[in-house]
Design a protein around this motif. Structure first.
Motif, mmCIF file in Angstrom:
data_model
loop_
_atom_site.group_PDB
_atom_site.id
_atom_site.type_symbol
_atom_site.label_atom_id
_atom_site.label_comp_id
_atom_site.label_asym_id
_atom_site.label_seq_id
_atom_site.Cartn_x
_atom_site.Cartn_y
_atom_site.Cartn_z
ATOM 1 N N THR A 30 0.877 -1.162 0.000
ATOM 2 C CA THR A 30 0.000 0.000 0.000
ATOM 3 C C THR A 30 0.914 1.212 0.000
ATOM 4 O O THR A 30 2.117 1.089 -0.211
ATOM 5 N N GLY A 31 0.400 2.382 0.247
ATOM 6 C CA GLY A 31 1.231 3.580 0.267
ATOM 7 C C GLY A 31 2.157 3.623 1.469
ATOM 8 O O GLY A 31 3.183 4.293 1.446
ATOM 9 N N LEU A 106 1.653 5.876 -4.622
ATOM 10 C CA LEU A 106 0.991 5.087 -5.660
ATOM 11 C C LEU A 106 0.119 5.983 -6.533
ATOM 12 O O LEU A 106 -0.599 6.837 -6.020
ATOM 13 N N GLU A 108 -3.130 6.586 -9.131
ATOM 14 C CA GLU A 108 -4.512 6.089 -9.102
ATOM 15 C C GLU A 108 -4.636 4.795 -9.907
ATOM 16 O O GLU A 108 -5.305 3.841 -9.488
ATOM 17 N N ARG A 111 -3.150 1.916 -7.991
ATOM 18 C CA ARG A 111 -4.056 1.537 -6.896
ATOM 19 C C ARG A 111 -5.162 0.620 -7.411
ATOM 20 O O ARG A 111 -5.504 -0.367 -6.779
ATOM 21 N N ARG A 112 -5.723 0.965 -8.574
ATOM 22 C CA ARG A 112 -6.779 0.123 -9.158
ATOM 23 C C ARG A 112 -6.237 -1.260 -9.507
ATOM 24 O O ARG A 112 -6.905 -2.274 -9.306
ATOM 25 N N THR A 115 -5.982 -3.301 -6.394
ATOM 26 C CA THR A 115 -7.270 -3.811 -5.908
ATOM 27 C C THR A 115 -7.706 -5.027 -6.718
ATOM 28 O O THR A 115 -8.287 -5.963 -6.165
ATOM 29 N N GLU A 180 -8.706 -3.303 0.248
ATOM 30 C CA GLU A 180 -9.021 -2.363 -0.825
ATOM 31 C C GLU A 180 -9.138 -0.937 -0.292
ATOM 32 O O GLU A 180 -8.650 0.003 -0.908
ATOM 33 N N ILE A 183 -5.675 0.362 0.358
ATOM 34 C CA ILE A 183 -4.961 0.698 -0.884
ATOM 35 C C ILE A 183 -5.494 2.007 -1.471
ATOM 36 O O ILE A 183 -4.720 2.861 -1.913
ATOM 37 N N MET A 184 -6.803 2.181 -1.483
ATOM 38 C CA MET A 184 -7.385 3.361 -2.131
ATOM 39 C C MET A 184 -7.269 4.627 -1.283
ATOM 40 O O MET A 184 -7.441 5.725 -1.799
#
Length: 186
Positions: A30-31, A106, A108, A111-112, A115, A180, A183-184
């Motif tokens: 993740t970030g 990250l 966008e 990130r997708r 997921t 998710e 991550i987002m």
């Protein structure tokens, strides 16, 4: 083998599936920085490939930086090379004996993609759980066929295994949605 044994075995194996899925999720970055991200990176240590954690101390400096402190002087360059060549997209910086591994932000799109990877890993875990359910149900049907249990016992066993499966799949879904969201989050 009794119905209780079948249920206990299924429960144990499903718990192992969840643990395996959790460890799989930890590898997806993740970030934020997490020392477990480097667990899959292998380093050449006197001719054999070993995880970084076996040749260096891996800790967090802050929320976005991992520090890697090699235990031997000559290992710094090898560890740096292994991290660069891994598919994690990390770029370590050397400061004397210490390696700093900053976590890039990250995009966008990335990130997708992550997921999607999480969902696929979750689906694989669900498939494993469903296979365990099928195996447990087959064992119960086999006991019925051998006349070791009654039809009512078999029906009860199938219902218990189904409830267990539903509970485990619910747990997997919860883990997927939590990862998710992590991550987002920017």
């Amino acid at each position: 083998m009794s119905i209780a044994d079948i249920r206990k075995t299924a429960e144990t194996k499903m718990a192992k599936s969840i643990e395996s899925f959790k460890s799989e999720l930890q590898k997806i970055r993740t970030g934020r920085a997490h020392p477990g991200i480097l667990d899959q990176v292998q380093v050449d240590y006197y001719g054999s490939m070993v995880p970084i954690s076996q040749v260096a101390n891996v800790t967090l400096l802050d929320a976005r930086t991992i520090s890697v402190q090699p235990w031997e002087k000559g290992m710094g360059a090898k560890i740096e090379k292994a991290i660069r060549e891994s598919d994690l997209g990390l770029n370590p910086a050397t400061q004397g004996d210490l390696l700093r591994v900053p976590m890039p932000a990250l995009s966008e799109e990335r990130r997708r993609d992550l997921t999607k990877i999480v969902r696929n890993a979750g689906e694989d875990a669900k498939i494993a759980v469903r296979n365990l359910r099928r195996d447990a149900n087959d064992q119960a049907k086999k006991l019925l066929k051998e006349k070791e249990i009654t039809e009512d016992d078999e029906r009860r066993s199938l219902d218990e295994v189904q409830k267990l499966t539903d509970r485990v799949i619910g747990e997997i879904d919860r883990l997927i949605s939590a990862k998710e969201a992590e991550i987002m989050a920017v």
